[in-house]
Scaffold this active site. Structure first.
Site, PDB file in Angstrom:
ATOM      1  N   LYS A 113       0.133   4.511   8.939  1.00 29.99           N
ATOM      2  CA  LYS A 113       0.779   5.333   7.304  1.00 29.99           C
ATOM      3  C   LYS A 113      -0.298   5.554   6.189  1.00 29.99           C
ATOM      4  O   LYS A 113      -0.305   6.410   5.731  1.00 29.99           O
ATOM      5  CB  LYS A 113       1.705   4.213   6.786  1.00 29.99           C
ATOM      6  CG  LYS A 113       2.437   4.276   5.600  1.00 29.99           C
ATOM      7  CD  LYS A 113       2.001   3.335   4.485  1.00 29.99           C
ATOM      8  CE  LYS A 113       1.801   1.949   4.769  1.00 29.99           C
ATOM      9  NZ  LYS A 113       1.354   1.060   4.026  1.00 29.99           N
ATOM     10  N   THR A 128       0.913  -1.137   0.014  1.00 26.56           N
ATOM     11  CA  THR A 128      -0.246   0.092  -0.004  1.00 26.56           C
ATOM     12  C   THR A 128       0.894   1.165   0.099  1.00 26.56           C
ATOM     13  O   THR A 128       1.556   1.419   0.995  1.00 26.56           O
ATOM     14  CB  THR A 128      -0.979   0.119   1.178  1.00 26.56           C
ATOM     15  OG1 THR A 128      -1.562  -1.085   1.280  1.00 26.56           O
ATOM     16  CG2 THR A 128      -1.862   1.195   1.243  1.00 26.56           C
ATOM     17  N   LYS A 155      -7.372   1.803  -2.589  1.00 31.45           N
ATOM     18  CA  LYS A 155      -6.893   1.284  -1.565  1.00 31.45           C
ATOM     19  C   LYS A 155      -7.062   2.057  -0.166  1.00 31.45           C
ATOM     20  O   LYS A 155      -7.359   1.703   0.902  1.00 31.45           O
ATOM     21  CB  LYS A 155      -5.603   0.629  -1.806  1.00 31.45           C
ATOM     22  CG  LYS A 155      -4.783   0.078  -0.449  1.00 31.45           C
ATOM     23  CD  LYS A 155      -5.527  -1.374  -0.010  1.00 31.45           C
ATOM     24  CE  LYS A 155      -4.828  -1.540   1.579  1.00 31.45           C
ATOM     25  NZ  LYS A 155      -5.616  -2.657   2.183  1.00 31.45           N
TER      26      LYS A 155
HETATM   27  P1  NAP Z   1       5.374  -6.687   7.822  1.00 29.68           P
HETATM   28  O1  NAP Z   1       4.825  -7.829   8.090  1.00 29.68           O
HETATM   29  O2  NAP Z   1       5.688  -5.384   8.366  1.00 29.68           O
HETATM   30  O3  NAP Z   1       6.395  -6.594   6.386  1.00 29.68           O
HETATM   31  C1  NAP Z   1       6.852  -5.703   5.938  1.00 29.68           C
HETATM   32  C2  NAP Z   1       8.080  -6.089   4.750  1.00 29.68           C
HETATM   33  O4  NAP Z   1       8.686  -5.047   4.205  1.00 29.68           O
HETATM   34  C3  NAP Z   1       9.107  -6.884   5.301  1.00 29.68           C
HETATM   35  O5  NAP Z   1       9.307  -7.928   4.384  1.00 29.68           O
HETATM   36  C4  NAP Z   1       9.982  -5.845   5.484  1.00 29.68           C
HETATM   37  O6  NAP Z   1      11.610  -6.433   5.347  1.00 29.68           O
HETATM   38  C5  NAP Z   1       9.964  -5.211   4.170  1.00 29.68           C
HETATM   39  N1  NAP Z   1      10.917  -3.936   4.435  1.00 29.68           N
HETATM   40  C6  NAP Z   1      10.364  -2.884   4.885  1.00 29.68           C
HETATM   41  N2  NAP Z   1      11.159  -1.693   4.894  1.00 29.68           N
HETATM   42  C7  NAP Z   1      12.198  -2.073   3.580  1.00 29.68           C
HETATM   43  C8  NAP Z   1      12.865  -1.332   3.055  1.00 29.68           C
HETATM   44  N3  NAP Z   1      13.392  -0.314   3.409  1.00 29.68           N
HETATM   45  N4  NAP Z   1      13.681  -2.538   2.144  1.00 29.68           N
HETATM   46  C9  NAP Z   1      13.402  -3.624   1.988  1.00 29.68           C
HETATM   47  N5  NAP Z   1      12.293  -4.236   2.524  1.00 29.68           N
HETATM   48  C10 NAP Z   1      11.715  -3.286   3.467  1.00 29.68           C
HETATM   49  O7  NAP Z   1       4.039  -5.885   6.640  1.00 29.68           O
HETATM   50  P2  NAP Z   1       2.660  -6.462   5.937  1.00 29.68           P
HETATM   51  O8  NAP Z   1       1.648  -6.656   7.054  1.00 29.68           O
HETATM   52  O9  NAP Z   1       3.123  -7.714   5.412  1.00 29.68           O
HETATM   53  O10 NAP Z   1       2.256  -5.562   4.976  1.00 29.68           O
HETATM   54  C11 NAP Z   1       3.096  -5.170   3.956  1.00 29.68           C
HETATM   55  C12 NAP Z   1       2.142  -4.112   2.989  1.00 29.68           C
HETATM   56  O11 NAP Z   1       0.859  -4.738   2.754  1.00 29.68           O
HETATM   57  C13 NAP Z   1       2.230  -2.720   3.526  1.00 29.68           C
HETATM   58  O12 NAP Z   1       2.152  -1.789   2.607  1.00 29.68           O
HETATM   59  C14 NAP Z   1       0.709  -2.671   4.357  1.00 29.68           C
HETATM   60  O13 NAP Z   1       0.267  -1.608   4.403  1.00 29.68           O
HETATM   61  C15 NAP Z   1      -0.204  -3.576   3.158  1.00 29.68           C
HETATM   62  N6  NAP Z   1      -1.292  -4.632   3.884  1.00 29.68           N
HETATM   63  C16 NAP Z   1      -0.936  -5.030   4.819  1.00 29.68           C
HETATM   64  C17 NAP Z   1      -2.179  -5.721   5.226  1.00 29.68           C
HETATM   65  C18 NAP Z   1      -2.307  -6.648   6.771  1.00 29.68           C
HETATM   66  O14 NAP Z   1      -3.101  -6.784   7.166  1.00 29.68           O
HETATM   67  N7  NAP Z   1      -1.082  -6.997   7.316  1.00 29.68           N
HETATM   68  C19 NAP Z   1      -3.239  -5.929   4.553  1.00 29.68           C
HETATM   69  C20 NAP Z   1      -3.354  -5.168   3.344  1.00 29.68           C
HETATM   70  C21 NAP Z   1      -2.261  -4.622   2.905  1.00 29.68           C
HETATM   71  P3  NAP Z   1      12.282  -6.965   6.881  1.00 29.68           P
HETATM   72  O15 NAP Z   1      11.882  -8.293   7.013  1.00 29.68           O
HETATM   73  O16 NAP Z   1      13.723  -6.757   6.443  1.00 29.68           O
HETATM   74  O17 NAP Z   1      11.904  -5.800   7.764  1.00 29.68           O
END
Ligand code: NAP
Length: 285
Positions: A241, A98, A173
């Site tokens: 965010k 997102t 979104k």
């Molecule tokens: P998460 O569990 O916090 O995972 C974040 C990922 O991003 C990790 O693999 C992290 O790597 C990577 N990352 C962060 N900063 C980085 C950087 N500077 N360079 C390279 N990799 C980086 O997040 P998530 O829940 O999977 O969500 C991911 C996205 O989907 C977000 O945009 C969120 O808003 C969206 N989303 C989430 C949900 C939900 O329910 N969780 C639902 C819909 C959409 P590291 O492991 O190295 O930290």
């Protein structure tokens, strides 16, 4: 074995179950995560590990990105040392993170400059729909790229829709997440009000869930509220965010500012890595 070779970076709460569904469907998946240990679950499910982002971009036909935010996405799509730093002509890049419409448009331009194509495809739905392959995909981009991605999307989602040019998917979104934040904030305030008035939280949640305002999200978050335990499915910092991005898109409706301030305060309160329902914990304080 499916034909398109898939690359995937971002193996967090969402990325890992999505990759596992693609592996289950017979795709070959090469994966890369900044913190390499977090690749383990995908590797155990059959993915291979890429040496770096440049290799991931050049080696695969369709490359997905599922990372935290705009800054992470921009870093990953770098033409200097990121996904776009090798020969990527003809590759399709899909950002399912997102991010803001402006960041999406910027990444689209970068891909075009490298003779690759780009789709934004943020997803609606959290970890459980990601595991079940029942997300809703909100795509923006060219129809031909969407049609190329559709057979892959079918293994991740119950519905996908092409909304228009790059930017429209990101806007949709942010809109649906505004509604989600309103719902979660409303649920927290309602339960708080009821318990302050002497009503048992379990009784109040039962009334909500059995009535017309009950929804999948109120039911899903009920155990967290009752157990005062908020393990992140959708981290509160990510919702903060998304509300910030919506405000930057000129969302100025009556509830948008107090809602944004509420999530900001909860994030500052140290609840960013808890689930977004921890807004309840913040209110209780
Ligand atoms: P998460 O569990 O916090 O995972 C974040 C990922 O991003 C990790 O693999 C992290 O790597 C990577 N990352 C962060 N900063 C980085 C950087 N500077 N360079 C390279 N990799 C980086 O997040 P998530 O829940 O999977 O969500 C991911 C996205 O989907 C977000 O945009 C969120 O808003 C969206 N989303 C989430 C949900 C939900 O329910 N969780 C639902 C819909 C959409 P590291 O492991 O190295 O930290």
């Amino acid at each position: 074995m499916n034909r398109e070779r898939i690359g995937w970076t971002g193996l967090g709460n969402m990325g890992t179950p999505m990759v596992k569904n693609l592996l289950k469907a017979g795709y070959t998946v090469e994966a890369f995560n900044r913190t390499r240990e977090k690749e383990q679950e995908a590797i155990e499910a059959g993915a291979t590990s890429a040496a770096d982002l440049k290799t991931l971009g050049a080696n695969n036909d369709v490359v997905f990105v599922m990372v935290s935010d705009d800054e992470a996405s921009k870093e990953i799509f770098s033409t200097e040392n990121g996904l776009l730093s090798g020969d990527v002509s003809g590759r399709l890049f899909i950002n399912v993170s997102t991010v803001s419409p402006d960041t999406s448009k910027h990444i689209n331009e970068l891909c075009i400059s490298k003779k690759a194509t780009f789709l934004e495809a943020p997803v609606s739905g959290s970890v459980k729909p990601a595991q079940d392959g029942t997300l809703i995909i909100l795509a923006g981009g060219e129809k031909s790229d969407y049609e190329r991605a559709e057979p892959i999307f079918k293994n991740l989602s119950k519905m996908s829709v092409l909304l228009g040019a790059v930017g429209t998917g990101a806007s949709a979104k942010l809109a649906i997440n505004y509604f989600l934040a309103l719902t979660v904030q409303g649920l927290a305030e309602t339960v708080q009000f009821a318990t302050d008035s002497g009503v048992d939280a379990a009784d109040m949640l039962n009334i909500i869930n059995e009535g017309a305002v009950g929804s999948a999200i109120t039911k899903l978050k009920t155990p967290s509220i009752l157990n005062n335990d908020f393990p992140a499915a959708f981290a509160l910092k990510h919702m903060f965010k998304d509300l910030r991005l919506a405000k930057e898109q000129q969302l100025n409706s009556p509830l948008s500012t107090p809602l944004y301030e509420s999530f900001k305060a909860a994030n500052n309160d140290g609840l960013g890595n808890s689930d977004l329902m921890a807004i309840y914990k913040h209110l209780k304080k």
